[in-house]
Write a protein that holds these residues in place. Sequence first.
Motif, PDB file in Angstrom:
ATOM      1  N   LEU A  50     -17.379  31.294  -5.297  1.00 40.46           N
ATOM      2  CA  LEU A  50     -18.968  31.923  -5.201  1.00 40.46           C
ATOM      3  C   LEU A  50     -19.691  31.234  -4.600  1.00 40.46           C
ATOM      4  CD1 LEU A  50     -20.148  34.276  -6.363  1.00 40.46           C
ATOM      5  CD2 LEU A  50     -21.523  32.654  -7.419  1.00 40.46           C
ATOM      6  N   THR A  51     -19.694  32.110  -2.892  1.00 42.71           N
ATOM      7  CA  THR A  51     -20.234  31.593  -2.142  1.00 42.71           C
ATOM      8  C   THR A  51     -21.521  31.884  -1.534  1.00 42.71           C
ATOM      9  OG1 THR A  51     -18.947  33.304  -0.064  1.00 42.71           O
ATOM     10  CG2 THR A  51     -17.629  30.877  -0.779  1.00 42.71           C
ATOM     11  N   ARG A  52     -21.905  31.312  -0.335  1.00 37.95           N
ATOM     12  CA  ARG A  52     -23.694  32.030   0.048  1.00 37.95           C
ATOM     13  C   ARG A  52     -24.645  30.943  -0.499  1.00 37.95           C
ATOM     14  NH1 ARG A  52     -23.366  37.299   3.547  1.00 37.95           N
ATOM     15  NH2 ARG A  52     -22.334  36.996   5.150  1.00 37.95           N
ATOM     16  N   MET A  53     -24.386  30.689  -1.522  1.00 37.24           N
ATOM     17  CA  MET A  53     -25.367  29.581  -2.355  1.00 37.24           C
ATOM     18  C   MET A  53     -27.113  29.396  -2.209  1.00 37.24           C
ATOM     19  SD  MET A  53     -22.873  29.639  -5.758  1.00 37.24           S
ATOM     20  CE  MET A  53     -24.908  29.625  -6.716  1.00 37.24           C
ATOM     21  N   THR A  54     -26.580  28.320  -0.516  1.00 33.71           N
ATOM     22  CA  THR A  54     -27.440  27.591   0.311  1.00 33.71           C
ATOM     23  C   THR A  54     -29.081  27.867  -0.371  1.00 33.71           C
ATOM     24  OG1 THR A  54     -25.501  27.766   2.044  1.00 33.71           O
ATOM     25  CG2 THR A  54     -27.389  26.683   2.038  1.00 33.71           C
ATOM     26  N   PRO A  55     -28.864  28.612   0.468  1.00 34.77           N
ATOM     27  CA  PRO A  55     -30.945  29.529  -0.126  1.00 34.77           C
ATOM     28  C   PRO A  55     -31.310  29.322  -1.109  1.00 34.77           C
ATOM     29  CG  PRO A  55     -28.886  31.161   1.259  1.00 34.77           C
ATOM     30  CD  PRO A  55     -28.420  30.372   0.664  1.00 34.77           C
ATOM     31  N   TYR A  56     -30.413  29.510  -2.076  1.00 37.22           N
ATOM     32  CA  TYR A  56     -30.506  29.213  -3.750  1.00 37.22           C
ATOM     33  C   TYR A  56     -30.747  27.919  -3.660  1.00 37.22           C
ATOM     34  CZ  TYR A  56     -30.892  30.146  -8.562  1.00 37.22           C
ATOM     35  OH  TYR A  56     -31.717  29.769  -9.639  1.00 37.22           O
ATOM     36  N   ILE A  57     -29.989  27.115  -3.253  1.00 42.86           N
ATOM     37  CA  ILE A  57     -29.154  25.938  -3.787  1.00 42.86           C
ATOM     38  C   ILE A  57     -30.575  24.428  -2.871  1.00 42.86           C
ATOM     39  CG2 ILE A  57     -28.239  23.475  -3.709  1.00 42.86           C
ATOM     40  CD1 ILE A  57     -26.251  25.816  -4.493  1.00 42.86           C
ATOM     41  N   ASN A  58     -30.737  25.377  -1.730  1.00 47.23           N
ATOM     42  CA  ASN A  58     -32.023  24.217  -1.433  1.00 47.23           C
ATOM     43  C   ASN A  58     -33.300  24.446  -1.537  1.00 47.23           C
ATOM     44  OD1 ASN A  58     -29.891  22.936   0.049  1.00 47.23           O
ATOM     45  ND2 ASN A  58     -29.925  24.663   1.825  1.00 47.23           N
ATOM     46  N   GLY A  59     -33.513  26.518  -1.812  1.00 48.24           N
ATOM     47  CA  GLY A  59     -34.968  26.826  -1.975  1.00 48.24           C
ATOM     48  C   GLY A  59     -34.776  25.964  -3.219  1.00 48.24           C
ATOM     49  N   ASN A  60     -33.944  26.178  -4.377  1.00 53.04           N
ATOM     50  CA  ASN A  60     -34.573  25.294  -5.802  1.00 53.04           C
ATOM     51  C   ASN A  60     -34.043  24.083  -5.966  1.00 53.04           C
ATOM     52  OD1 ASN A  60     -33.885  27.675  -6.557  1.00 53.04           O
ATOM     53  ND2 ASN A  60     -35.972  27.607  -7.354  1.00 53.04           N
ATOM     54  N   GLY A  61     -34.045  23.312  -4.210  1.00 52.13           N
ATOM     55  CA  GLY A  61     -33.945  21.427  -4.397  1.00 52.13           C
ATOM     56  C   GLY A  61     -32.749  21.088  -5.646  1.00 52.13           C
ATOM     57  N   LEU A  62     -31.606  21.706  -6.391  1.00 47.00           N
ATOM     58  CA  LEU A  62     -30.144  21.790  -6.968  1.00 47.00           C
ATOM     59  C   LEU A  62     -29.769  20.579  -5.527  1.00 47.00           C
ATOM     60  CD1 LEU A  62     -29.449  25.699  -8.094  1.00 47.00           C
ATOM     61  CD2 LEU A  62     -31.318  23.743  -9.402  1.00 47.00           C
ATOM     62  N   LYS A  63     -29.450  20.019  -6.975  1.00 45.92           N
ATOM     63  CA  LYS A  63     -28.306  18.912  -6.964  1.00 45.92           C
ATOM     64  C   LYS A  63     -27.362  18.391  -7.680  1.00 45.92           C
ATOM     65  CE  LYS A  63     -31.026  16.860  -3.588  1.00 45.92           C
ATOM     66  NZ  LYS A  63     -31.477  17.932  -2.834  1.00 45.92           N
ATOM     67  N   ALA A  64     -26.274  17.846  -7.473  1.00 48.07           N
ATOM     68  CA  ALA A  64     -25.298  18.027  -8.652  1.00 48.07           C
ATOM     69  C   ALA A  64     -25.722  17.137  -9.577  1.00 48.07           C
ATOM     70  CB  ALA A  64     -24.223  16.695  -7.427  1.00 48.07           C
ATOM     71  N   GLY A  65     -24.998  18.045 -10.384  1.00 47.84           N
ATOM     72  CA  GLY A  65     -25.584  18.065 -12.042  1.00 47.84           C
ATOM     73  C   GLY A  65     -26.226  18.600 -12.638  1.00 47.84           C
ATOM     74  N   ASP A  66     -27.161  19.573 -11.901  1.00 46.21           N
ATOM     75  CA  ASP A  66     -27.434  20.778 -11.940  1.00 46.21           C
ATOM     76  C   ASP A  66     -26.949  21.646 -12.597  1.00 46.21           C
ATOM     77  OD1 ASP A  66     -29.802  19.081 -11.622  1.00 46.21           O
ATOM     78  OD2 ASP A  66     -30.349  19.722 -10.109  1.00 46.21           O
ATOM     79  N   GLU A  67     -27.367  22.401 -14.084  1.00 46.09           N
ATOM     80  CA  GLU A  67     -26.621  23.123 -14.002  1.00 46.09           C
ATOM     81  C   GLU A  67     -26.617  24.756 -13.546  1.00 46.09           C
ATOM     82  OE1 GLU A  67     -26.885  23.507 -18.575  1.00 46.09           O
ATOM     83  OE2 GLU A  67     -25.021  24.711 -18.526  1.00 46.09           O
ATOM     84  N   LEU A  68     -26.341  25.544 -13.071  1.00 47.66           N
ATOM     85  CA  LEU A  68     -26.371  26.992 -12.687  1.00 47.66           C
ATOM     86  C   LEU A  68     -26.297  27.561 -13.661  1.00 47.66           C
ATOM     87  CD1 LEU A  68     -27.192  28.418  -9.887  1.00 47.66           C
ATOM     88  CD2 LEU A  68     -24.353  29.115 -10.433  1.00 47.66           C
ATOM     89  N   ILE A  69     -26.560  28.850 -14.023  1.00 49.69           N
ATOM     90  CA  ILE A  69     -26.365  29.392 -14.980  1.00 49.69           C
ATOM     91  C   ILE A  69     -26.968  30.964 -14.809  1.00 49.69           C
ATOM     92  CG2 ILE A  69     -26.910  30.545 -17.413  1.00 49.69           C
ATOM     93  CD1 ILE A  69     -28.883  27.851 -17.426  1.00 49.69           C
ATOM     94  N   LEU A  70     -25.005  31.506 -14.917  1.00 54.44           N
ATOM     95  CA  LEU A  70     -24.704  33.103 -14.620  1.00 54.44           C
ATOM     96  C   LEU A  70     -25.249  33.891 -15.249  1.00 54.44           C
ATOM     97  CD1 LEU A  70     -24.758  32.461 -11.850  1.00 54.44           C
ATOM     98  CD2 LEU A  70     -22.750  32.509 -12.149  1.00 54.44           C
ATOM     99  N   GLU A  71     -25.945  35.257 -15.610  1.00 55.90           N
ATOM    100  CA  GLU A  71     -26.135  35.728 -17.077  1.00 55.90           C
ATOM    101  C   GLU A  71     -25.921  37.574 -16.388  1.00 55.90           C
ATOM    102  OE1 GLU A  71     -29.582  35.163 -20.292  1.00 55.90           O
ATOM    103  OE2 GLU A  71     -29.691  34.439 -18.627  1.00 55.90           O
ATOM    104  N   ARG A  72     -24.905  38.638 -17.609  1.00 51.23           N
ATOM    105  CA  ARG A  72     -25.120  39.323 -16.679  1.00 51.23           C
ATOM    106  C   ARG A  72     -25.264  40.034 -17.851  1.00 51.23           C
ATOM    107  NH1 ARG A  72     -18.932  41.709 -16.743  1.00 51.23           N
ATOM    108  NH2 ARG A  72     -19.545  41.400 -18.271  1.00 51.23           N
ATOM    109  N   HIS A  73     -26.267  41.502 -17.916  1.00 52.20           N
ATOM    110  CA  HIS A  73     -27.012  41.873 -18.795  1.00 52.20           C
ATOM    111  C   HIS A  73     -26.566  43.745 -19.460  1.00 52.20           C
ATOM    112  CE1 HIS A  73     -30.197  38.774 -18.929  1.00 52.20           C
ATOM    113  NE2 HIS A  73     -29.703  38.431 -17.249  1.00 52.20           N
ATOM    114  N   PRO A  74     -26.944  43.651 -20.481  1.00 51.97           N
ATOM    115  CA  PRO A  74     -26.714  44.885 -20.694  1.00 51.97           C
ATOM    116  C   PRO A  74     -27.336  46.526 -19.339  1.00 51.97           C
ATOM    117  CG  PRO A  74     -27.273  44.508 -22.619  1.00 51.97           C
ATOM    118  CD  PRO A  74     -28.118  43.388 -21.469  1.00 51.97           C
ATOM    119  N   GLY A  75     -26.574  46.878 -19.107  1.00 50.20           N
ATOM    120  CA  GLY A  75     -26.979  47.888 -18.126  1.00 50.20           C
ATOM    121  C   GLY A  75     -25.874  47.115 -16.531  1.00 50.20           C
ATOM    122  N   GLY A  76     -25.797  46.406 -16.757  1.00 50.62           N
ATOM    123  CA  GLY A  76     -25.049  45.544 -15.227  1.00 50.62           C
ATOM    124  C   GLY A  76     -26.066  44.646 -14.645  1.00 50.62           C
TER     125      GLY A  76
END
Length: 137
Positions: free
Chosen positions: A81-107
């Motif tokens: 899963l690539t192209r995450m630079t803006p999200y990673i940097n925008g939120n200042g994420l660092k190694a050890g932080d947890e990324l959470i992905l969710e898919r809701h009813p309806g898609g």
Amino acid sequence: MTHAISKVLSPNDTGETGAHQAGILVPKDSEILGFFPTLPADVKNPRMHLYFRDDEGAQWEFAFIYYNNRFFGGTRNEYRLTRMTPYINGNGLKAGDELILERHPGGARTVTFRRSRAPVVEEGVLRLGSGWKIVAA
DNA sequence: AGCCATGCACCG
DNA sequence: CGGTGCATGGCT
């Protein structure tokens, strides 16, 4: 049936190692892969762009890619899963932080993250497992 | 299997 | 010319 998965970011995922590609590796686990759309295995490096909404309602575009050149003369056989630079940097994420992905009813898909405590260091090197978790199926 | 690294293309 | 992402190989 909200399907949620998460991954603890590695230094390479966040770009801290100097890798000029922010993106994470997706394990070939059916529960995890089931979260993503199915990519054709008979095409070389199939990709698909996915849109995720964050807590503020902003939309982010990530790329789900199946690097499968192993079947076309190369050595790769993995999902990323690539192209995450803006999200990673925008939120200042660092190694050890947890990324959470969710898919809701309806898609609809959403992203969030959880800031971490100190990552596990052993002999000066960061040791992580795959970091992936199935939060809810 | 999962994380690390890099040459090159593209773009502002 | 510097940053970003693609595609690919390397290392543990």
